[in-house]
Design an enzyme around this catalytic site. Structure first.
Site, mmCIF file in Angstrom:
data_model
loop_
_atom_site.group_PDB
_atom_site.id
_atom_site.type_symbol
_atom_site.label_atom_id
_atom_site.label_comp_id
_atom_site.label_asym_id
_atom_site.label_seq_id
_atom_site.Cartn_x
_atom_site.Cartn_y
_atom_site.Cartn_z
ATOM 1 N N PHE A 115 -3.884 -31.244 1.254
ATOM 2 C CA PHE A 115 -3.186 -30.048 0.766
ATOM 3 C C PHE A 115 -2.239 -29.477 1.802
ATOM 4 C CE2 PHE A 115 -6.521 -27.896 3.120
ATOM 5 C CZ PHE A 115 -5.974 -26.676 3.477
ATOM 6 N N LYS A 116 -2.456 -29.790 3.076
ATOM 7 C CA LYS A 116 -1.603 -29.244 4.130
ATOM 8 C C LYS A 116 -0.141 -29.661 3.954
ATOM 9 C CE LYS A 116 -5.381 -27.727 6.201
ATOM 10 N NZ LYS A 116 -5.884 -28.131 7.500
ATOM 11 N N ASP A 117 0.082 -30.799 3.282
ATOM 12 C CA ASP A 117 1.458 -31.269 3.085
ATOM 13 C C ASP A 117 2.310 -30.271 2.303
ATOM 14 O OD1 ASP A 117 1.271 -33.808 4.359
ATOM 15 O OD2 ASP A 117 0.283 -34.639 2.593
#
Length: 469
Positions: free
Chosen positions: A112-114
């Site tokens: 999800f950090k992307d």
């Protein structure tokens, strides 16, 4: 829109300044002077927008020192089907009636950090180019932030990345993602300790204002407001997909160790998004669950920080938590500094007064914890019933979300990563290998570049100084 520190520095700064700065000079975290409120008419207008259009609308409320045309171009360039594999960017996956996963892991590093980091890469390159400056990014990762940051910043003009990770405590896939990057502007430092040691070093270096300014140190951890702001968008996107009208409310369950992802949900709720509950799901490192049950925030020492099968949440010091407490305390910077700068640093803990703790309920928070046995059982159950394979952190979220279901209120679990990143536990749960994208086949066999170092802020500063000349 201007920004202030949670610890009392009242100097109001613009977005572009805090984008490059990270921590405030007094060691606090930046927040807007006030959250913009979104009314029903605006919510109605935003329904049906593409993800990039929605992101532009939300970011425009907080960013007024980048021309609108430039901001729109940056956002449009970031949120594409080519990067995230789907036009929806963060589509919902139903797991039964009124229960959803929000797919946040379709970016280049499968986490999800992307979603936020890809935008940060664009913002950094834009702002540094506008100023004719360079930036040395210092970050700490428990697994996913590092690879997302490095993939977003690799090859970017004027940017170097120095990423700290706990030596030997990430999955083999996570290590390979980071350490195999050959780009000259990427530096991986494997710290002998736990994630909190890495995070403490980042804060220590950032608090050395002379070093920070001399070497132009910035951050990409969720202490950077820009990253948290980018995450606010997918709460709105998830809400619009799960509802048909603005009269409906939803709940979100968020696997959390550092409180950054769920803090973005808090911001969305403060803006007026109809959120019923923000459910914090922890693993065995249950600092946040303990707080929401008792009102006591107690940091664990390294020896008390468990190494678990959801390693990205093996965190005992939630650096973003200060933002929520600042709001909870009526934005009393003196009291916030007393709790985080004095009590936590001196004794490792603080307890809210009964009156302060009673206010937590007004912000919609709930919590729960998950164990290794829980996540194995949840992975098996979701796969058997729905044919959907989930990773270990998402399993923690599903397990805790099921404990907080309310009749007629949709529950959205924020997906954390794809199962390929945690193959060992998937094999234990399902007896089979998780699928991985073709481009990542054989990743673990690539040559690796990293340096092992002790948990020493001065040693890290020396390394940075030697590599920015």
């Amino acid at each position: 829109m201007k920004y202030i520190s949670t610890r009392g520095d009242r100097t109001e700064r613009g977005f572009s300044d805090i984008l490059l700065e990270g921590l405030a000079p007094d060691g606090g975290l930046y927040l807007p002077v006030a959250y913009p409120r979104v009314d029903g008419a605006t919510l109605l207008r935003w329904r049906g927008l593409s993800y990039a259009e929605l992101a532009f609308e939300i970011l425009s409320l907080y960013i007024d020192d980048i021309p609108a045309a430039d901001l729109r171009a940056l956002v449009t360039r970031t949120y594409t089907k080519e990067v995230f594999g789907t036009e929806a960017i963060t589509p919902l996956k139903p797991l039964g009636e009124g229960f959803y996963l929000e797919a946040l892991s379709n970016g280049p590093t499968l986490a999800f950090k992307d979603v936020a980091m890809q935008l940060l890469g664009q913002l950094f390159e834009y702002e540094l180019g506008r100023r004719g400056e360079e930036l040395n990014i210092l970050g700490a990762t428990s697994g996913d932030t590092g690879s997302a940051a490095e993939y977003a910043m690799r090859g970017k003009r004027g940017v170097r990345v120095f990423m700290l990770s706990p030596h030997g405590r990430m999955s083999s896939f996570q290590q390979a993602q980071m350490y195999s990057l050959p780009d000259a502007n990427i530096h991986n430092l494997a710290i002998e300790g736990v994630f909190d040691d890495c995070q403490d070093i980042v804060k220590a270096v950032s608090n050395d204002l002379d070093f920070k300014r001399r070497h132009k140190i910035g951050t990409v951890n969720s202490i950077n407001w820009a990253r948290l702001l980018a995450q606010v968008v997918y709460y709105f996107a998830g809400y619009f997909q799960a509802t048909r009208s603005n009269d409906e409310v939803v709940s979100f369950c968020v696997p959390s160790g550092n409180f950054g992802n769920v803090c973005a949900g808090h911001v969305a709720r403060m803006m007026g998004l109809p959120i019923r509950r923000l459910v914090v799901a922890t693993n065995e490192n249950d600092v946040l669950d303990e707080f929401f049950r008792t009102g006591t925030y107690r940091v664990r020492k390294a020896a008390e920080t468990f190494e678990t099968s959801s390693p990205s949440m093996d965190i005992s010091k939630a650096s973003n938590f200060e933002r929520f407490v600042f709001d909870l305390l009526g934005r009393d910077a003196g009291r916030t500094a007393q709790l985080f700068c004095e009590a936590v640093e001196r004794t490792g803990a603080f307890s809210l007064t009964p009156a302060e703790f009673a206010k937590v309920a007004d912000y919609g928070f709930a919590s729960g914890r998950s164990t290794h046995a829980d996540r194995l059982a949840t992975i098996r159950d979701v796969y058997a019933r729905f044919g959907v394979m989930i990773d270990t952190h998402t399993a923690d979220g599903v397990k805790v979300a099921r404990e907080h279901l309310e009749q007629g209120i949709p529950m959205i679990v924020l997906e954390t990563a794809l199962p390929a990143k945690f193959a060992e536990t998937i094999r234990e749960a399902l007896g089979r290998e998780p699928e991985r994208p073709a481009a990542l086949q054989g990743l673990e066999n690539l040559p690796r570049r990293f340096k092992v170092m002790g948990a020493d802020a001065d040693a890290v500063k020396r390394y940075i100084a030697e590599n920015v000349r």
